[in-house]
Scaffold this motif. Structure first.
Motif, short mmCIF file in Angstrom:
data_model
loop_
_atom_site.label_atom_id
_atom_site.label_comp_id
_atom_site.label_asym_id
_atom_site.label_seq_id
_atom_site.Cartn_x
_atom_site.Cartn_y
_atom_site.Cartn_z
N MET A 1 0.68 -1.14 -0.02
CA MET A 1 -0.17 0.04 0.08
C MET A 1 0.80 1.28 0.09
O MET A 1 0.52 2.38 -0.59
N MET B 1 0.15 3.60 -3.06
CA MET B 1 -0.45 4.79 -2.87
C MET B 1 0.46 6.17 -2.53
O MET B 1 -0.12 7.27 -2.68
N ASN C 1 -1.88 8.18 6.11
CA ASN C 1 -2.75 7.43 5.35
C ASN C 1 -2.88 6.12 6.15
O ASN C 1 -3.82 5.30 5.73
N ALA D 1 -6.63 4.46 6.92
CA ALA D 1 -7.52 3.89 5.77
C ALA D 1 -6.69 2.56 5.25
O ALA D 1 -7.50 1.67 4.68
N PHE D 2 -5.59 2.24 5.75
CA PHE D 2 -4.91 0.93 5.42
C PHE D 2 -5.23 -0.15 6.48
O PHE D 2 -4.85 -1.18 6.06
N PRO E 1 -8.02 -1.81 7.59
CA PRO E 1 -8.60 -3.12 6.90
C PRO E 1 -7.97 -3.83 6.08
O PRO E 1 -7.99 -5.07 6.44
N ILE E 2 -7.27 -3.42 5.06
CA ILE E 2 -6.64 -4.40 3.99
C ILE E 2 -5.41 -5.03 4.75
O ILE E 2 -5.08 -6.24 4.59
N PHE F 1 -5.03 -5.93 7.66
CA PHE F 1 -6.06 -6.97 8.61
C PHE F 1 -6.31 -8.26 7.64
O PHE F 1 -5.88 -9.28 8.17
N GLU F 2 -7.06 -7.90 6.51
CA GLU F 2 -7.49 -8.93 5.68
C GLU F 2 -6.29 -9.79 5.25
O GLU F 2 -6.42 -11.22 5.06
N PHE G 1 -6.45 2.31 -2.12
CA PHE G 1 -6.78 1.65 -1.37
C PHE G 1 -7.42 2.43 -0.18
O PHE G 1 -7.53 1.92 1.00
N ASN G 2 -7.74 3.69 -0.21
CA ASN G 2 -8.49 4.29 0.45
C ASN G 2 -10.01 4.11 0.71
O ASN G 2 -10.91 4.58 1.58
N TRP H 1 -11.77 -2.38 -0.09
CA TRP H 1 -11.57 -3.25 1.12
C TRP H 1 -12.58 -4.40 1.10
O TRP H 1 -12.20 -5.28 1.49
N PHE I 1 -11.01 -7.34 -0.92
CA PHE I 1 -10.11 -7.98 -0.04
C PHE I 1 -10.77 -8.85 0.98
O PHE I 1 -10.53 -10.00 1.16
N ALA I 2 -11.90 -8.16 1.79
CA ALA I 2 -12.61 -8.82 2.73
C ALA I 2 -13.25 -9.94 2.27
O ALA I 2 -13.39 -10.96 2.77
N THR J 1 -10.80 -12.73 1.02
CA THR J 1 -10.04 -13.58 2.14
C THR J 1 -11.42 -14.46 2.81
O THR J 1 -11.17 -15.40 3.30
N LEU K 1 -12.53 -12.24 11.40
CA LEU K 1 -12.65 -12.10 9.99
C LEU K 1 -14.14 -11.65 9.91
O LEU K 1 -14.70 -11.14 8.99
N SER L 1 -15.18 -8.20 10.88
CA SER L 1 -14.59 -7.39 9.83
C SER L 1 -15.28 -7.36 8.54
O SER L 1 -15.54 -6.07 7.87
N ILE M 1 -17.05 -3.77 6.96
CA ILE M 1 -16.61 -3.14 5.59
C ILE M 1 -17.71 -3.21 4.66
O ILE M 1 -17.72 -2.26 4.02
#
Lengths: 174, 457
Positions: free
Chosen positions: A72, A76, A95, A98-99, A101-102, A104-105, B155-156, B161, B164-165, B168, B232, B235, B239
């Motif tokens: 990221m 970004m 930033n 905002a990073f 969630p991804i 974590f996933e 990615f914001n 998200w 990816f969520a 995953t 998970l 989350s 999301i």
């Protein structure tokens, strides 16, 4: 003695567990146990160490986290910063919220799949591999102890007698 | 051995042995499919084929075949997406969260609930993919190196998200489910006699042997995957809710969304599990394993999550007034009294008022009534998403563009189609897979089986 293997069948997990404790106390080494479900408490008796799979999972998770954060940062902040509604793009730390969630996933993704692959390879369970359980009934309702007599320096006759005493319903040598 | 209080109701009824559990659960796998299975399968297949036809028509012609318009840009597509993802939350909750809490009653239901999760998430994934219109460009959602001037995905954005969520969640649930299935496939492999099924199940069982070390690793990986899957679950739907909550639309822009969506997801997921299992226990003679007690436990989860959802609805309503934002207030007044009042009150009745009847023990242990209620909750939760999405959009800031949403036959067909595909997959699962986790059920037989409890007394 040409490396015979003794298979003792039990029809109850508790009888096998008690029997295993007695045999081990007499100095007989039990090489393996086959069962249709996990027998709780058998591992320390027959000398099986706790698996380190969870440690692997932790390491895979760390790899996932670092890859996600680095990716990221690269996309970004470094390679092509995009001004989206005036959100901070100059520095990585601005930033980070905002990073989350991804990050974590991706951590979970790598931890879970890395662990699963390690599990398959260590167990040697992959598509096309032949099963090695001695009897088909060990996946249904019977429990089998595998003993290599040469490991514990005991005669087959003596071992058979002892196994029968512990409540085994069938003792077979192969 | 683990001891359980004698007054706790048994989870396995009747005089069962380990061998009998195998025989009972594998009866449909080893035997022939019943007539009722073929009838339901046939109906589902017709629905699925019609849906696939509608989806192909949609992809060939464009999303103009849906009833969307300039004001209502999201309607049934995203409603169905959120509905399916929500349904897909019960399986992993049952298998992961209840495993961490050592709830043994999950063992009769986790396998089929996880199967339901996987199929529901697959159906959910259909919607964002087809609502793009040009599905052949769907790979744009992934951060792939490209030649469009290093154009990366954002990615914001919660929409990314979500990519990816969902992926995953789907892949981890699939792995979790399959790892649990392997020992049971091995049981089938060693049980069937015909050559072809034996070959297939031996391939599926990955050569599982069931030695002590393998079981040691099995228990460890189940526990750790449960630990990973638990956050998970929370989350993923958080999301999904952020797709709405981070956009500046009155009715969507609320901080209550993540917890409200998660409890709604568990609520609808349990309703779907009940719908499926009440039929399955009857058709497949599994009444000794999926008992009234299991149904009662699930109904208790329904009261709890239904009440959380109810509190969320009322909080949202109160805050829309208390915030003093007139657009926000209007969005909610319009929901309850505007042209979509019927959808709002259908949602309120089905989700908030009706589950409260489960406070009566007589009703929550009544199978027919539970089945009826599970359908009501499924309908209510579909309306919840419809209300959130369509009523917030159809009257925007500019009264001249106010409009209504009218679904076309393609909207309806695609939705019916995903229901059909879901049931086709679930019926195939029920026919060819072990629907209860044999290896786990056998471990609780001695602590929670009826005849062993009698001996203890």
């Amino acid at each position: 003695m040409a490396n015979k293997i003794i298979y003792a069948t039990y029809d109850d997990d508790m009888v096998l567990l008690e029997g295993a404790k007695k045999l081990v106390a007499k100095g007989i080494h039990i090489n393996d146990v086959f069962s249709p479900f996990p027998i709780h408490g058998i591992d320390p008796v027959i000398g099986i160490k706790q698996t380190r799979l969870a440690i692997c999972g932790f390491i895979y998770g760390l790899i996932g986290l670092s890859l996600a954060l680095y990716g990221m940062y690269y996309f970004m902040i470094y390679d092509w910063p995009m001004n989206i509604g005036g959100k901070p793009i100059d520095y990585f730390y601005q930033n980070i919220p905002a990073f989350v969630p991804i990050s974590f996933e991706f951590t979970v993704l790598l931890a879970a799949h890395g662990m699963a692959l390690t599990y398959f390879i260590r167990n040697w369970t992959l598509p096309g591999i032949k099963a090695r359980n001695p009897y088909p009934y060990t996946t249904n309702d019977k429990f089998v102890m595998e003993i290599h007599p040469e490991d514990s320096d005991v005669s087959i006759e003596e071992l058979t007698k002892q196994l029968n005493e512990t409540g085994s319903i069938k003792v077979e040598e192969r | 051995m683990h001891q359980e209080a004698a007054i706790r109701e048994p989870l396995v009824l009747g005089e069962k042995t380990y061998g009998q559990i195998t025989d009972d659960v594998l009866a449909p796998v080893v035997g022939k499919a019943s007539r009722s299975w073929w009838i339901v399968f046939g109906i589902s297949l017709v629905m699925a084929l019609w849906g696939i036809g509608c989806i192909l028509h949609l992809l060939g012609t464009g999303i103009g075949t849906w009833g969307l318009n300039k004001t209502v840009g999201w309607a049934w597509d995203i409603t169905n997406f959120v509905w399916w993802v929500g349904i897909g939350h019960a399986g992993t909750l049952i298998s992961a969260v209840l495993l961490l809490f050592r709830q043994k009653w999950r063992m009769a239901i986790n396998r089929s609930a996880e199967a339901m999760t996987i199929f529901a998430v697959m159906m959910a994934a259909v919607w964002p993919a087809i609502h793009m219109g040009r599905i052949w460009l769907a790979y744009f959602v992934f951060p792939l190196p490209n030649q469009f001037g290093s154009l990366w995905v954002n990615f914001n954005s919660p929409l990314l998200w979500d990519v990816f969520a969902i992926s995953t969640y789907f892949s981890v649930s699939l792995v979790f489910w399959y790892i649990g299935l392997i020992p049971d496939f091995a049981t089938i492999r060693d049980k069937v006699t015909q050559a072809v099924p034996k070959k297939i199940y031996s391939l599926l069982s990955f050569g599982w042997t069931g030695n002590a070390k393998a079981w040691n690793r099995f228990e460890e990986i189940s526990l750790v995957l449960a630990g990973l899957a638990t956050p998970l679950v929370f989350s993923v739907h958080s999301i999904v809710s952020m797709d709405f909550a981070t956009s500046v639309i009155p009715g969507w822009h609320t901080t209550i969304f993540p917890p409200y969506f998660v409890s709604g997801a568990v609520f609808s997921g349990f309703a779907m599990v009940l719908t499926l299992l009440i039929i399955m226990r009857k058709v497949m003679n599994l009444e000794s394993y999926i008992t009234i007690k299991h149904i009662e436990y699930m109904n208790i989860v329904i009261i709890v999550t239904g009440s959380i959802v109810g509190v969320a609805y009322l909080t949202e309503l109160f805050i829309s007034w208390y915030s003093g934002v007139e657009y926000e207030s209007y969005a909610f007044i319009n929901r309850a009294t505007g042209p979509y009042w019927w959808a709002y009150w259908a949602m309120m009745t089905c989700n908030v008022i009706s589950p409260q009847v489960f406070w009566f023990k007589k009703l929550r242990t009544n199978i027919m009534f539970t089945f009826f209620m599970s359908i009501v909750v499924n309908i209510g939760m579909w309306f919840e998403r419809f209300v959130i999405i369509v009523t917030s959009l159809h009257r925007d800031y500019l009264p001249s563009s106010w409009t209504m949403f009218h679904p076309t036959y393609v909207d309806i067909g695609c939705f019916i189609g995903t229901i059909g595909i879901f049931f086709v997959l679930f019926l195939l699962f029920a026919r060819f897979f072990p629907v209860l986790p044999l290896n786990e059920l056998k471990t609780i037989l001695k602590s929670s089986g009826e005849q062993y409890k009698k001996i203890d007394e």
